[in-house]
Each structure stands twice: as C-alpha cells, then as structure tokens.
Write an enzyme that holds these catalytic residues in place. Structure first.
Site, PDB file in Angstrom:
ATOM      1  CE  LYS A 188      -3.479  -0.915  -0.508  1.00  0.00           C
ATOM      2  NZ  LYS A 188      -3.894  -1.505  -1.822  1.00  0.00           N
ATOM      3  CB  SER A 215      -3.574   2.657   2.319  1.00  0.00           C
ATOM      4  OG  SER A 215      -3.754   2.128   1.039  1.00  0.00           O
ATOM      5  CG  HIS A 269       4.186  -6.190  -1.205  1.00  0.00           C
ATOM      6  ND1 HIS A 269       4.373  -4.930  -1.709  1.00  0.00           N
ATOM      7  CD2 HIS A 269       2.905  -6.531  -1.499  1.00  0.00           C
ATOM      8  CE1 HIS A 269       3.251  -4.527  -2.297  1.00  0.00           C
ATOM      9  NE2 HIS A 269       2.358  -5.478  -2.194  1.00  0.00           N
TER      10      HIS A 269
HETATM   11  P1  A3P Z   1      -5.197   4.712  -0.587  1.00  0.00           P
HETATM   12  O1  A3P Z   1      -5.786   3.453  -0.038  1.00  0.00           O
HETATM   13  O2  A3P Z   1      -4.661   5.621   0.486  1.00  0.00           O
HETATM   14  O3  A3P Z   1      -6.093   5.425  -1.522  1.00  0.00           O
HETATM   15  P2  A3P Z   1      -0.399  -0.259  -3.601  1.00  0.00           P
HETATM   16  O4  A3P Z   1      -0.460  -0.107  -5.078  1.00  0.00           O
HETATM   17  O5  A3P Z   1       0.981  -0.314  -3.045  1.00  0.00           O
HETATM   18  O6  A3P Z   1      -1.296  -1.331  -3.125  1.00  0.00           O
HETATM   19  O7  A3P Z   1      -0.950   1.119  -2.987  1.00  0.00           O
HETATM   20  C1  A3P Z   1      -2.299   1.472  -3.098  1.00  0.00           C
HETATM   21  C2  A3P Z   1      -2.449   2.881  -2.608  1.00  0.00           C
HETATM   22  O8  A3P Z   1      -1.892   3.765  -3.598  1.00  0.00           O
HETATM   23  C3  A3P Z   1      -3.918   3.288  -2.449  1.00  0.00           C
HETATM   24  O9  A3P Z   1      -3.913   4.299  -1.445  1.00  0.00           O
HETATM   25  C4  A3P Z   1      -4.201   3.850  -3.820  1.00  0.00           C
HETATM   26  O10 A3P Z   1      -5.326   4.679  -3.892  1.00  0.00           O
HETATM   27  C5  A3P Z   1      -2.909   4.635  -4.063  1.00  0.00           C
HETATM   28  N1  A3P Z   1      -2.689   4.947  -5.471  1.00  0.00           N
HETATM   29  C6  A3P Z   1      -2.782   4.134  -6.530  1.00  0.00           C
HETATM   30  N2  A3P Z   1      -2.553   4.802  -7.674  1.00  0.00           N
HETATM   31  C7  A3P Z   1      -2.324   6.091  -7.318  1.00  0.00           C
HETATM   32  C8  A3P Z   1      -2.046   7.287  -8.044  1.00  0.00           C
HETATM   33  N3  A3P Z   1      -1.980   7.289  -9.362  1.00  0.00           N
HETATM   34  N4  A3P Z   1      -1.846   8.425  -7.352  1.00  0.00           N
HETATM   35  C9  A3P Z   1      -1.913   8.427  -5.998  1.00  0.00           C
HETATM   36  N5  A3P Z   1      -2.184   7.342  -5.258  1.00  0.00           N
HETATM   37  C10 A3P Z   1      -2.389   6.181  -5.907  1.00  0.00           C
END
Ligand code: A3P
Length: 302
Positions: A55, A145, A115
């Site tokens: 996340k 998140s 991860h």
């Molecule tokens: P939130 O749950 O705070 O919205 P991962 O890809 O490591 O699983 O992380 C997911 C997190 O990154 C989520 O955070 C998601 O919304 C955010 N995320 C994904 N794409 C994004 C983007 N283009 N810009 C900003 N945040 C992004």
C-alpha cells in the site's frame, strides 16, 4: 493449504486466506507453502524489481514504469492488467495464478514486483546486481490504506475493527511484517546496491520530477512532452478509471471494490480521519523508538 489444492478451488468457494511465519515475517499461507521456490527464484541481470511495503504506491509505480518502458504509449500499457504485465513474485491467488510461475515464463527484460523485506528477498536479485526501485509511504497513511485493503481483499486475512488493526500494524502482525523494519532495511541496503529509493509523498507533490528520476534510473531519455503524458495517465483520477490499472479485473469474490475500492483516496494525510488523538500520541511515541536508529524521515502531511 497446498498450491495444487488451492488451484482446484473455485473463487466463489474461496475463504479468507490465513497467514503463517517465514523467518519471523507473516505471509499469506500459500506463499509460505512454496517459500523454498520463492527463495531460490533466479533473477536475471536485466530484471527490474519494484519493491514496496504493501500500500505504499506499488501499482502507481508499476504504471509509471510500464509507461516509461513504452515511451508513453498508453495503448501498449493497456495490453493487460497490472498483475499480468508485472508479476508479483511471492503472490498466489486461487484460480488467478502464481506470480512465480508467471515470472519464470516471462521473456526478458522482465519487470517484477515484491513486498518482501530485504532479508527475505531472493538472494539472486542482489547477486545479479538488478536495478530495484523502492517506494516508501508515511506509515500513518500506509496503515489506513492497508486496513481498507484487507477489508476488501479476501486474499488477505480480515483486518478486524480499526482499533485492533492499529495494534496489529504497530506490532508487525500483518502480512510482510513490521513497516518500520521494512523501510529501514531497504534504506540501509541502498547504500550497497542499485536501489532507487522514492517516497509516495514526493510523487504526489511533484509527479513529473519523480517520473523523470525513474526514467533516468531505468536508462530512458524521455522528452518533456512524454513526461507530461505519463504524469497525466498515472494521475489518481485517470488510473482510477483505467480497468488495466485499478484491479477491477480481479474477480469481485477476491477483491470487492464495493467494500472499499482499490483506488481509494490516493492522498496524503487521510490518516487524520482515522487516528484518534490517543492513537496518534501512542503511534508517535512508538515511532520515535523504532525509528531512532535511522536517518530516514517521512512527511505525514503537506
Ligand atoms: P489509498 O488506499 O490511500 O487510496 P499499492 O499499489 O501499493 O497497493 O498502494 C495502493 C495505494 O496507492 C492506495 O492508497 C491507492 O489509492 C494509491 N494509489 C494508486 N494509484 C495512485 C495514483 N496514481 N496516485 C496516488 N495514489 C495512488
């Protein structure tokens, strides 16, 4: 549960996955079951690895990297969902597949995702001197998140209520272990290895600048127009509507976006909507102790 048995499971029969320990780090049980194969994964010198604590902005970085590699060709980056384009090496989802098998079947040059904390990274990545991009996110937003992700994702254990999850996160009793050790371990490793260490908050603040850094690290010289195009297509609002980048291609029995969308808020400081004053004080006190031995710092708000 053994991998061959999991493959036979129909998705609608899928219960929440359990977790087990590998070297003191919790992992989904299917990952633990094939740990020897993961540990012995053979990286190649031209592999590019994207590594994060869950996340921290993995999917965002995957999309950026794929677009850089395709010189901003948006249609090429829509050829398949994120997890197919960039295998997640330690991940196994019933009826969907195994990242390890996907990676082994993929032609070079490969871009891969993990991860794993640095001490559990298959040694061949460092032996082969692979380029690695690591993204870290401030732990308060990261925790919020992760909590929502565990609510919507049956391939991880149920998070419990927020108060319980807060304690699980602080004690590292979540998959991939303690956040503090993860970010510190990779921070120390970057002194000795080809690791580009980036921050979610910097990507939010100045995406084009961070995209340029990634392009340089990968060895791609992109002009301004292409960088702007990549920044646009990897903005939160655009990615949220891209079915090849928003995880809606995963069956809803596994990821239920009606509980919480994968592309949830994508902001800095959302933790303030969840942390009580008491939790915040407890977090800060604990953070001070656990992060006393590192030069690594985070921004918790803009
Ligand atoms: P939130 O749950 O705070 O919205 P991962 O890809 O490591 O699983 O992380 C997911 C997190 O990154 C989520 O955070 C998601 O919304 C955010 N995320 C994904 N794409 C994004 C983007 N283009 N810009 C900003 N945040 C992004």
């Amino acid at each position: 549960m053994a991998l061959n048995k999991m493959k036979d499971l129909k998705i609608d029969e899928m219960e929440r996955l359990t977790m087990d320990y590998v070297e003191g780090i919790l992992q989904p049980t299917p990952t633990c079951d094939i740990w020897d194969q993961i540990w012995n994964f053979q990286a190649k010198p031209d592999d590019l690895l994207i590594s994060t604590y869950p996340k921290a902005g993995t999917t965002w970085t995957q999309e950026i990297v794929d677009l850089i590699q395709n010189e901003g060709d948006v249609e090429k980056s829509k050829r398949a969902p994120t997890h197919v384009r960039i295998p997640f090496i330690e991940w196994i989802i019933p009826s969907i597949g195994s990242g390890l098998e996907q990676a082994n079947a993929m032609p070079s040059p490969r871009t891969l995702k993990t991860h794993l904390p640095i001490h559990l990274l298959p040694p061949s990545f460092l032996e082969k001197n692979c380029k690695i991009i690591y993204i870290a996110r401030n732990p308060k937003d990261n925790m919020v998140s992760y909590y929502h992700f565990q609510r919507m994702n049956k391939a991880l254990p149920a998070p419990g209520i927020w108060e319980e999850y807060f304690e699980s996160f602080l004690s590292g009793k979540v998959c991939w272990g303690l956040w503090h050790d993860h970010v510190k371990g990779w921070w120390e490793a970057k002194v000795y290895h080809r690791i580009l260490y980036l921050f979610y908050e910097d990507m939010k603040k100045n995406p084009k600048h961070e995209i340029q850094k990634i392009a340089e690290f990968i060895g791609k010289n992109l002009d301004d127009e292409v960088l702007d195009k990549i920044a646009h297509h990897t903005s939160f609002d655009v990615m949220k509507c891209n079915p090849m980048a928003n995880y809606t291609s995963i069956p809803p029995e596994v990821m239920d976006h009606s509980i919480s969308p994968f592309m949830r808020k994508g902001s800095v400081g959302d933790w303030k909507n969840y942390f009580t004053v008491a939790q915040n004080e407890r977090f800060d006190e604990d953070y001070k102790k656990k992060m006393a031995d590192t030069s690594l710092t985070f921004r918790f708000q803009f």
